[in-house]
Design a protein around this motif. Structure first.
Motif, PDB file in Angstrom:
ATOM      1  N   ASN A   1       0.718  -1.102  -0.133  1.00  0.00           N
ATOM      2  CA  ASN A   1       0.169  -0.067  -0.132  1.00  0.00           C
ATOM      3  C   ASN A   1       0.869   1.418   0.046  1.00  0.00           C
ATOM      4  O   ASN A   1       0.251   2.275   0.146  1.00  0.00           O
ATOM      5  CB  ASN A   1      -0.940  -0.156   1.352  1.00  0.00           C
ATOM      6  CG  ASN A   1      -2.101  -1.159   1.116  1.00  0.00           C
ATOM      7  OD1 ASN A   1      -2.542  -1.286  -0.078  1.00  0.00           O
ATOM      8  ND2 ASN A   1      -2.372  -1.667   2.197  1.00  0.00           N
ATOM      9  N   SER A   2       2.012   1.222  -0.150  1.00  0.00           N
ATOM     10  CA  SER A   2       3.164   2.350   0.220  1.00  0.00           C
ATOM     11  C   SER A   2       3.239   2.968  -1.521  1.00  0.00           C
ATOM     12  O   SER A   2       4.100   2.334  -2.192  1.00  0.00           O
ATOM     13  CB  SER A   2       4.417   2.034   0.594  1.00  0.00           C
ATOM     14  OG  SER A   2       5.116   3.005   0.711  1.00  0.00           O
ATOM     15  N   ASP A   3       2.559   4.053  -1.873  1.00  0.00           N
ATOM     16  CA  ASP A   3       2.764   4.493  -3.041  1.00  0.00           C
ATOM     17  C   ASP A   3       4.404   5.175  -2.992  1.00  0.00           C
ATOM     18  O   ASP A   3       4.820   5.129  -4.189  1.00  0.00           O
ATOM     19  CB  ASP A   3       1.821   5.815  -3.225  1.00  0.00           C
ATOM     20  CG  ASP A   3       0.537   5.353  -3.454  1.00  0.00           C
ATOM     21  OD1 ASP A   3       0.205   4.138  -3.767  1.00  0.00           O
ATOM     22  OD2 ASP A   3      -0.420   5.839  -2.848  1.00  0.00           O
ATOM     23  N   VAL A   4       4.960   5.657  -2.058  1.00  0.00           N
ATOM     24  CA  VAL A   4       6.219   6.173  -2.171  1.00  0.00           C
ATOM     25  C   VAL A   4       7.239   4.895  -2.565  1.00  0.00           C
ATOM     26  O   VAL A   4       7.838   5.196  -3.365  1.00  0.00           O
ATOM     27  CB  VAL A   4       6.650   6.621  -0.717  1.00  0.00           C
ATOM     28  CG1 VAL A   4       8.199   6.724  -0.589  1.00  0.00           C
ATOM     29  CG2 VAL A   4       5.805   8.001  -0.605  1.00  0.00           C
ATOM     30  N   LEU A   5       7.017   3.845  -1.687  1.00  0.00           N
ATOM     31  CA  LEU A   5       7.894   2.743  -1.978  1.00  0.00           C
ATOM     32  C   LEU A   5       7.901   2.272  -3.268  1.00  0.00           C
ATOM     33  O   LEU A   5       8.793   1.973  -3.960  1.00  0.00           O
ATOM     34  CB  LEU A   5       7.610   1.576  -0.943  1.00  0.00           C
ATOM     35  CG  LEU A   5       8.774   0.473  -0.891  1.00  0.00           C
ATOM     36  CD1 LEU A   5       9.861   0.828  -0.533  1.00  0.00           C
ATOM     37  CD2 LEU A   5       7.928  -0.540  -0.094  1.00  0.00           C
ATOM     38  N   TRP A   6       6.570   2.171  -3.925  1.00  0.00           N
ATOM     39  CA  TRP A   6       6.254   1.429  -5.177  1.00  0.00           C
ATOM     40  C   TRP A   6       7.029   2.647  -6.231  1.00  0.00           C
ATOM     41  O   TRP A   6       7.585   1.915  -7.264  1.00  0.00           O
ATOM     42  CB  TRP A   6       4.887   1.488  -5.426  1.00  0.00           C
ATOM     43  CG  TRP A   6       4.525   0.777  -6.676  1.00  0.00           C
ATOM     44  CD1 TRP A   6       4.255  -0.352  -7.117  1.00  0.00           C
ATOM     45  CD2 TRP A   6       4.114   1.638  -8.081  1.00  0.00           C
ATOM     46  NE1 TRP A   6       4.066  -0.574  -8.497  1.00  0.00           N
ATOM     47  CE2 TRP A   6       4.024   0.540  -9.043  1.00  0.00           C
ATOM     48  CE3 TRP A   6       4.309   3.004  -8.395  1.00  0.00           C
ATOM     49  CZ2 TRP A   6       3.804   0.831 -10.209  1.00  0.00           C
ATOM     50  CZ3 TRP A   6       4.104   3.251  -9.834  1.00  0.00           C
ATOM     51  CH2 TRP A   6       3.997   2.252 -10.639  1.00  0.00           C
ATOM     52  N   LEU A   7       6.894   4.029  -6.170  1.00  0.00           N
ATOM     53  CA  LEU A   7       7.317   4.619  -7.120  1.00  0.00           C
ATOM     54  C   LEU A   7       8.971   4.785  -7.208  1.00  0.00           C
ATOM     55  O   LEU A   7       9.734   4.735  -8.282  1.00  0.00           O
ATOM     56  CB  LEU A   7       7.025   6.136  -6.799  1.00  0.00           C
ATOM     57  CG  LEU A   7       5.438   6.496  -7.373  1.00  0.00           C
ATOM     58  CD1 LEU A   7       4.924   7.791  -6.626  1.00  0.00           C
ATOM     59  CD2 LEU A   7       5.242   6.810  -8.844  1.00  0.00           C
ATOM     60  N   ILE A   8       9.420   4.777  -5.948  1.00  0.00           N
ATOM     61  CA  ILE A   8      10.784   4.333  -5.892  1.00  0.00           C
ATOM     62  C   ILE A   8      11.357   3.135  -6.579  1.00  0.00           C
ATOM     63  O   ILE A   8      12.433   3.335  -7.427  1.00  0.00           O
ATOM     64  CB  ILE A   8      11.629   4.382  -4.379  1.00  0.00           C
ATOM     65  CG1 ILE A   8      11.138   5.596  -3.565  1.00  0.00           C
ATOM     66  CG2 ILE A   8      12.939   3.940  -4.237  1.00  0.00           C
ATOM     67  CD1 ILE A   8      11.486   5.470  -2.001  1.00  0.00           C
TER      68      ILE A   8
END
Length: 334
Positions: free
Chosen positions: A238-245
């Motif tokens: 659910n982490s958008d930040v982690l997914w984008l990285i």
């Protein structure tokens, strides 16, 4: 010429026109707070203005149809390019900067970042084929009709850098926390479109997003943080930040990223003496300006994105790292 930070209404936006602009920042904030960006984000926007940017604050409009909002932002840019040139001319300010689309930056916070990502995706030459593979046929036809009705088939934000702050690629459950109601709206076709999964599909298959930077916060439980990689599976997913990285680190120009101390609403606030007051009792509420690093990193990332932009235009020039002495030793580690 003395800089006067003052917002004025232009078209559907609020604009602070710099007398000697080195660029134009188009800002869109998150749900609710982004409806009044000149109030809730005032300190943040003023600091960027004082760094030499004309600021366009685009008020947030709530809707579950995120395609139409993103396209409206593109229409607004086309209107403002002409309006700003005329206003700058009347004020005796520089006006040449407003006609070149390469001088425009996109800056978003929270859900505002999703709209910017959709515009970036639509700027690719293969967006139609990718959309057909990511959504159902009737949904694709609705998207194409929306763009056609807007008369923006040839418009894009290609080569315009983007800075995403605590990006939230929202689903219906982000807007309506009661899961049963959110799922019911999704089932009957009244939920958020595009969904988080569809938006991820667009980004994953696009060749763009090479002029992208991101600032995240270590205690952000909405957009997530890079620390989520050490947490359980559900949090990671659910982490958008982690997914984008993970998704953008392998692009031709890997995403620029910095994680700072703070929560999701860190960009909010107005100045009160030597303190920042964020008008939100559920967040930090008040904090010393000496501890605030957001504006310093945002300024540096904008400068680095400008260099990447010139690198794309002339591939013979090496990319240089920009560092600025802002009186904080942490910034030298960028």
């Amino acid at each position: 010429m003395r800089e006067i930070f003052k917002f004025r209404p232009v078209s559907f936006s609020w604009v602070a026109i710099h007398p000697e602009p080195k660029g134009v920042i188009q800002f869109i904030g998150g749900a609710f707070f982004g409806t009044f960006p000149t109030v809730f984000y005032r300190y943040f926007l003023q600091e960027l203005f004082e760094e030499g940017y004309t600021i366009i604050a685009l008020p947030f409009r709530f809707s579950f149809r995120h395609w139409s909002i993103a396209i409206d932002l593109l229409k607004e840019q086309e209107v403002l390019r002409q309006e700003l040139s005329e206003i700058a001319s009347r004020l005796g300010y520089r006006q040449d900067v407003y006609q070149d689309k390469a001088n425009y930056f996109w800056l978003g916070h929270s859900l505002g970042c999703k709209y910017i990502a959709l515009l970036e995706f639509l700027s690719g030459e293969h967006w139609k084929q990718i959309t057909e593979s990511c959504v159902e046929r009737n949904a694709y036809q609705q998207i194409e009709t929306t763009i056609s009705n807007a008369g923006l088939e040839s418009a894009s934000i290609l080569a315009q850098p983007s800075l995403l702050i605590a990006p939230d690629i929202s689903n219906t459950e982000s807007a309506i926390p009661i899961r049963a109601i959110a799922r019911f709206l999704d089932r009957v076709g009244l939920g958020v479109l595009p969904t988080r999964e569809q938006t991820q599909c667009f980004i994953e298959r696009s060749q763009l997003f090479n002029l992208t930077a991101m600032i995240s916060f270590d205690k952000d439980t909405l957009a997530g943080s890079e620390n989520d990689q050490f947490k359980d599976k559900q949090i990671r997913e659910n982490s958008d930040v982690l997914w984008l990285i993970e998704q953008l680190k392998t692009r031709k120009f890997p995403i620029l990223h910095k994680e700072l101390p703070g929560k999701h609403l860190e960009p909010l606030g107005v100045r009160a003496g030597n303190y920042i007051v964020d008008l939100n009792p559920f967040d930090k509420f008040i904090k010393s300006l000496r501890c605030r690093m957001l504006e310093g990193y945002a300024t540096q990332f904008l400068a680095q994105l400008r260099l990447r932009q010139s690198k794309i235009e002339d591939d013979s020039e090496p990319i240089k790292t920009v560092t600025t002495n802002l009186g904080n030793p942490e910034l030298s580690k960028l």
